[in-house]
Write an enzyme that holds these catalytic residues in place. Structure first.
Site, PDB file in Angstrom:
ATOM      1  N   ARG A  13       0.869  -1.183   0.000  1.00  0.00           N
ATOM      2  CA  ARG A  13       0.000   0.000   0.000  1.00  0.00           C
ATOM      3  C   ARG A  13       0.901   1.227   0.000  1.00  0.00           C
ATOM      4  O   ARG A  13       1.203   1.814   1.038  1.00  0.00           O
ATOM      5  CB  ARG A  13      -0.906  -0.034   1.227  1.00  0.00           C
ATOM      6  N   GLY A  39     -28.489 -16.418  33.031  1.00  0.00           N
ATOM      7  CA  GLY A  39     -28.604 -17.583  32.152  1.00  0.00           C
ATOM      8  C   GLY A  39     -27.889 -18.796  32.706  1.00  0.00           C
ATOM      9  O   GLY A  39     -28.454 -19.893  32.780  1.00  0.00           O
ATOM     10  N   ASN A  91     -29.028 -14.035  44.753  1.00  0.00           N
ATOM     11  CA  ASN A  91     -28.900 -13.155  43.587  1.00  0.00           C
ATOM     12  C   ASN A  91     -29.063 -11.707  44.001  1.00  0.00           C
ATOM     13  O   ASN A  91     -29.731 -11.386  44.977  1.00  0.00           O
ATOM     14  CB  ASN A  91     -29.962 -13.516  42.531  1.00  0.00           C
ATOM     15  N   SER A 108     -14.008 -19.517  21.374  1.00  0.00           N
ATOM     16  CA  SER A 108     -14.473 -20.743  20.718  1.00  0.00           C
ATOM     17  C   SER A 108     -13.821 -20.992  19.361  1.00  0.00           C
ATOM     18  O   SER A 108     -13.479 -22.143  19.065  1.00  0.00           O
ATOM     19  CB  SER A 108     -16.005 -20.702  20.577  1.00  0.00           C
ATOM     20  N   LYS A 124     -29.185 -17.373  23.260  1.00  0.00           N
ATOM     21  CA  LYS A 124     -29.488 -18.755  23.661  1.00  0.00           C
ATOM     22  C   LYS A 124     -30.988 -19.024  23.768  1.00  0.00           C
ATOM     23  O   LYS A 124     -31.436 -20.123  23.474  1.00  0.00           O
ATOM     24  CB  LYS A 124     -28.830 -19.071  25.014  1.00  0.00           C
ATOM     25  N   ASP A 165     -23.861 -26.608  28.437  1.00  0.00           N
ATOM     26  CA  ASP A 165     -23.299 -25.838  29.556  1.00  0.00           C
ATOM     27  C   ASP A 165     -23.439 -26.584  30.873  1.00  0.00           C
ATOM     28  O   ASP A 165     -22.520 -26.595  31.693  1.00  0.00           O
ATOM     29  CB  ASP A 165     -24.039 -24.493  29.684  1.00  0.00           C
ATOM     30  N   ALA A 187     -28.519 -15.611  39.202  1.00  0.00           N
ATOM     31  CA  ALA A 187     -29.730 -16.216  38.637  1.00  0.00           C
ATOM     32  C   ALA A 187     -29.895 -15.789  37.182  1.00  0.00           C
ATOM     33  O   ALA A 187     -31.010 -15.687  36.672  1.00  0.00           O
ATOM     34  CB  ALA A 187     -30.948 -15.810  39.475  1.00  0.00           C
TER      35      ALA A 187
HETATM   36  P1  NAP Z   1     -26.329 -13.139  32.644  1.00  0.00           P
HETATM   37  O1  NAP Z   1     -27.485 -13.938  32.165  1.00  0.00           O
HETATM   38  O2  NAP Z   1     -26.160 -11.761  32.156  1.00  0.00           O
HETATM   39  O3  NAP Z   1     -26.406 -13.111  34.262  1.00  0.00           O
HETATM   40  C1  NAP Z   1     -25.519 -12.339  34.998  1.00  0.00           C
HETATM   41  C2  NAP Z   1     -25.657 -12.664  36.490  1.00  0.00           C
HETATM   42  O4  NAP Z   1     -24.632 -11.938  37.152  1.00  0.00           O
HETATM   43  C3  NAP Z   1     -26.976 -12.231  37.084  1.00  0.00           C
HETATM   44  O5  NAP Z   1     -27.313 -13.100  38.133  1.00  0.00           O
HETATM   45  C4  NAP Z   1     -26.631 -10.837  37.651  1.00  0.00           C
HETATM   46  O6  NAP Z   1     -27.458 -10.456  38.712  1.00  0.00           O
HETATM   47  C5  NAP Z   1     -25.244 -11.097  38.157  1.00  0.00           C
HETATM   48  N1  NAP Z   1     -24.451  -9.880  38.285  1.00  0.00           N
HETATM   49  C6  NAP Z   1     -23.925  -9.123  37.275  1.00  0.00           C
HETATM   50  N2  NAP Z   1     -23.232  -8.100  37.774  1.00  0.00           N
HETATM   51  C7  NAP Z   1     -23.315  -8.190  39.139  1.00  0.00           C
HETATM   52  C8  NAP Z   1     -22.800  -7.439  40.218  1.00  0.00           C
HETATM   53  N3  NAP Z   1     -22.045  -6.341  39.988  1.00  0.00           N
HETATM   54  N4  NAP Z   1     -23.059  -7.833  41.472  1.00  0.00           N
HETATM   55  C9  NAP Z   1     -23.814  -8.936  41.701  1.00  0.00           C
HETATM   56  N5  NAP Z   1     -24.341  -9.709  40.726  1.00  0.00           N
HETATM   57  C10 NAP Z   1     -24.088  -9.325  39.460  1.00  0.00           C
HETATM   58  O7  NAP Z   1     -24.946 -13.900  32.313  1.00  0.00           O
HETATM   59  P2  NAP Z   1     -24.681 -15.487  32.242  1.00  0.00           P
HETATM   60  O8  NAP Z   1     -24.898 -15.973  30.846  1.00  0.00           O
HETATM   61  O9  NAP Z   1     -25.415 -16.149  33.350  1.00  0.00           O
HETATM   62  O10 NAP Z   1     -23.099 -15.545  32.507  1.00  0.00           O
HETATM   63  C11 NAP Z   1     -22.591 -15.213  33.775  1.00  0.00           C
HETATM   64  C12 NAP Z   1     -21.072 -15.429  33.799  1.00  0.00           C
HETATM   65  O11 NAP Z   1     -20.762 -16.797  33.562  1.00  0.00           O
HETATM   66  C13 NAP Z   1     -20.311 -14.644  32.732  1.00  0.00           C
HETATM   67  O12 NAP Z   1     -19.148 -14.116  33.291  1.00  0.00           O
HETATM   68  C14 NAP Z   1     -19.961 -15.695  31.704  1.00  0.00           C
HETATM   69  O13 NAP Z   1     -18.778 -15.367  30.986  1.00  0.00           O
HETATM   70  C15 NAP Z   1     -19.750 -16.902  32.580  1.00  0.00           C
HETATM   71  N6  NAP Z   1     -19.936 -18.144  31.847  1.00  0.00           N
HETATM   72  C16 NAP Z   1     -18.886 -19.020  31.831  1.00  0.00           C
HETATM   73  C17 NAP Z   1     -19.007 -20.200  31.143  1.00  0.00           C
HETATM   74  C18 NAP Z   1     -17.858 -21.150  31.124  1.00  0.00           C
HETATM   75  O14 NAP Z   1     -17.759 -21.941  30.198  1.00  0.00           O
HETATM   76  N7  NAP Z   1     -16.998 -21.115  32.107  1.00  0.00           N
HETATM   77  C19 NAP Z   1     -20.196 -20.520  30.461  1.00  0.00           C
HETATM   78  C20 NAP Z   1     -21.263 -19.603  30.514  1.00  0.00           C
HETATM   79  C21 NAP Z   1     -21.119 -18.425  31.225  1.00  0.00           C
HETATM   80  P3  NAP Z   1     -28.832  -9.606  38.475  1.00  0.00           P
HETATM   81  O15 NAP Z   1     -29.901 -10.642  38.231  1.00  0.00           O
HETATM   82  O16 NAP Z   1     -29.004  -8.860  39.720  1.00  0.00           O
HETATM   83  O17 NAP Z   1     -28.595  -8.721  37.261  1.00  0.00           O
END
Ligand code: NAP
Length: 508
Positions: free
Chosen positions: A50, A363, A383, A250, A297, A333, A361
């Site tokens: 370039r 996903g 939660n 992934s 999902k 999962d 609580a």
């Molecule tokens: P999500 O549906 O957005 O749920 C998030 C959860 O975290 C809710 O219970 C939320 O509470 C809580 N939360 C977020 N910020 C918070 C804070 N500052 N203080 C207290 N609670 C808080 O997400 P998800 O799909 O369940 O995923 C959650 C985590 O799991 C992510 O970090 C993801 O990367 C990880 N994960 C890992 C794997 C693996 O293979 N290891 C697989 C899937 C997910 P509220 O209901 O009060 O908002």
């Protein structure tokens, strides 16, 4: 001196795969020469010089000892480049490049008629749209093709993943060597899958951060992770349906597994807004399976022809298998997390005999609470948002406590399923340290960093710790097995994941 032995590009492209061309930009000549050498070492098939992005370029020096064939480009501002000299000077540079034996020169569609072919160089007529996808793309292509150049290049901008379909259909009907791609993150698949549609070549960035156009994938990923050169119409397609998708681990993990098993398959990031219509429109391209993640999902369930019982109960699918054009939905999962936890239990102890506290609580918390309840485990939910926590507790017949109350819950297994503690806010923990005691099993869904603050405190307190890495690798391995019917190379997948995580943390 390079050039004479370079194979002609016409014909047979689909069988042979596509070439990978690294776009070279550099602050000075020394940098440009180094970049060309690095591209050659990194496995590029050719480089695009370039010139408009190499201040003070010396064309003779760049072409004289070149280790790879070149495309010489000197893009004017009107076509997204930086050259702002006179048009005659620009065209004179391209003419000189031809006399010096450049394999290709690239000239913008509105200047083709002003460039006279010299020597054996081939001319690429190019068209760029940095705003979007022109409605008249097909007509634009026909106009370019009618200009009588050796090859044609069309680069548009993808606003949504569906825009790639236009690019692919253009390549499929191309009757001459053609480069067609969609710039931007939504267009990344047009770069990776170019070989599937017989593109003359695809562009890559020299390395991360050296992108010359939006969406360029680093050379090392094109060559190593995606094996892009070998992608043909016979290659099976897989991908992760997500939004955002840029940081997904992934592709690295699944592509390494495919390569290890010698499978002609590639796994790509899919930045999707509408998952149901996406599956309908893209699966006929040759997709055999998908991972599905945040935020799709739940929505993707509506597209399934069949859903396994657990995923149906959760109304959350993270794995799609395409069989005979039908969509089969799974949730890997729960199994992934529970297997990784069971691996950490002391000999003789069973999950079924434990009391579990699920923190979160969302996903994942919901999925694990259902999975544990289905195994007969006594579950308590904690939660931040009470209504969400109570709703889940009711669904699975569990007790609910607030985050402040959880320290007093008697438990054998603590599952941290919130995103708290994730990079870059790795100093946070939602679990009070005083509830960590010897023998308690502590699982943290977060795997970036590998040892979160919670896991560090838990380890120091004598707990058994389980990082989210094992969960990730197990759920990915189960996906691999559902798609291919083969045993997953778990150790390869784990190693790649660790390498990628090391890189992310190193970049921080
Ligand atoms: P999500 O549906 O957005 O749920 C998030 C959860 O975290 C809710 O219970 C939320 O509470 C809580 N939360 C977020 N910020 C918070 C804070 N500052 N203080 C207290 N609670 C808080 O997400 P998800 O799909 O369940 O995923 C959650 C985590 O799991 C992510 O970090 C993801 O990367 C990880 N994960 C890992 C794997 C693996 O293979 N290891 C697989 C899937 C997910 P509220 O209901 O009060 O908002």
């Amino acid at each position: 001196m390079m050039g004479a032995g370079w194979p002609a590009q016409e014909g047979g492209l689909a069988e042979r795969g596509t070439m990978i061309c690294v776009s070279i930009a550099a602050p000075d000549m020394l940098g440009a020469l180094r970049a060309v050498a690095q591209a050659a070492k990194g496995g590029a098939d050719l480089v695009e010089l370039r010139l408009d992005l190499i201040p003070g370029f010396d064309l003779e020096a760049l072409l004289c000892e070149r280790p790879l064939p070149v495309i010489v480009t000197c893009r004017p501002r009107r076509a997204g480049g930086r050259f702002d000299g006179a048009e005659e000077d620009r065209l004179a540079v391209l003419g000189r490049a031809m006399r010096l034996g450049a394999e290709y020169v690239d000239v913008e569609h509105d200047a083709v008629h002003r460039l006279t072919r010299e020597g054996h160089s081939k001319i690429i007529a190019s068209y760029h749209d940095f705003e979007g996808l022109p409605r008249s793309l097909s007509r634009i292509y026909d106009d370019l093709a009618g200009m009588g150049t050796d090859a044609v290049k069309v680069a548009v901008t993808a606003r949504r993943i569906e825009d790639n379909l236009e690019v692919f259909s253009l390549l499929q009907r191309a009757d001459r060597p053609t480069i067609a791609l969609a710039m931007g993150e939504a267009g990344v698949i047009s770069r990776i899958l170019a070989g599937r549609y017989g593109a003359l070549l695809t562009f890559a960035a020299l390395e991360e951060g050296a992108e010359v156009a939006p969406g360029q994938v680093p050379l090392s990923d094109m060559v190593g992770m995606y094996r892009a050169r070998g992608i043909t119409p016979a290659t099976d397609l897989y991908g992760v349906v997500a939004n955002p998708v840029g940081h997904s681990m992934s592709p690295a993990v699944h592509n390494a597994a495919f390569a290890h098993c010698g499978l002609d398959a590639v796994y790509v990031p899919l930045l999707v807004e509408e998952p149901v219509s996406f599956l309908r429109e893209f699966t006929p391209l040759g997709f055999r399976g998908y991972s599905v993640t945040i935020p799709h999902k739940q929505a993707v369930v509506a597209a399934m022809d069949e859903v396994e019982p657990l995923a149906l109960r959760l109304q959350a699918v993270n794995t799609v298998v395409v069989r005979d054009g039908r969509f089969h939905g799974y949730n890997t999962d729960v199994a992934g997390a529970l297997i990784s936890i069971e691996e950490a239990l002391p000999a003789g102890s069973r999950l079924e005999d434990m009391r579990a506290l699920v923190v979160g609580a969302g996903g994942l918390g919901r999925a694990l609470a259902h999975g544990l309840a289905a195994r007969g485990v006594r579950v308590v939910i904690a939660n931040r948002t009470e209504s969400r926590g109570r709703a889940l507790a009711q669904e699975v017949g569990a007790e609910f406590v607030s985050l402040e109350e959880m320290a007093s819950v008697p438990t054998d297994l603590l599952l941290q399923t919130t995103s708290v503690g994730m990079h870059p806010r790795a100093d946070a923990s939602v679990v009070p340290a005083e509830m960590l005691r010897p023998g308690l099993v502590v699982y943290d869904a977060v795997y970036n960093p590998l040892e979160t603050r919670l896991l560090r405190e838990a380890r120091r307190a004598g707990c058994r710790t389980v990082s989210g890495l094992g969960h990730f690798v197990h759920q990915a391995a189960r996906q691999f097995e559902l798609w291919t019917g083969r045993e997953a190379p778990m150790e390869v997948m784990r190693r790649v994941m660790l390498e990628r995580l090391g890189k992310v943390m190193g970049d921080a």
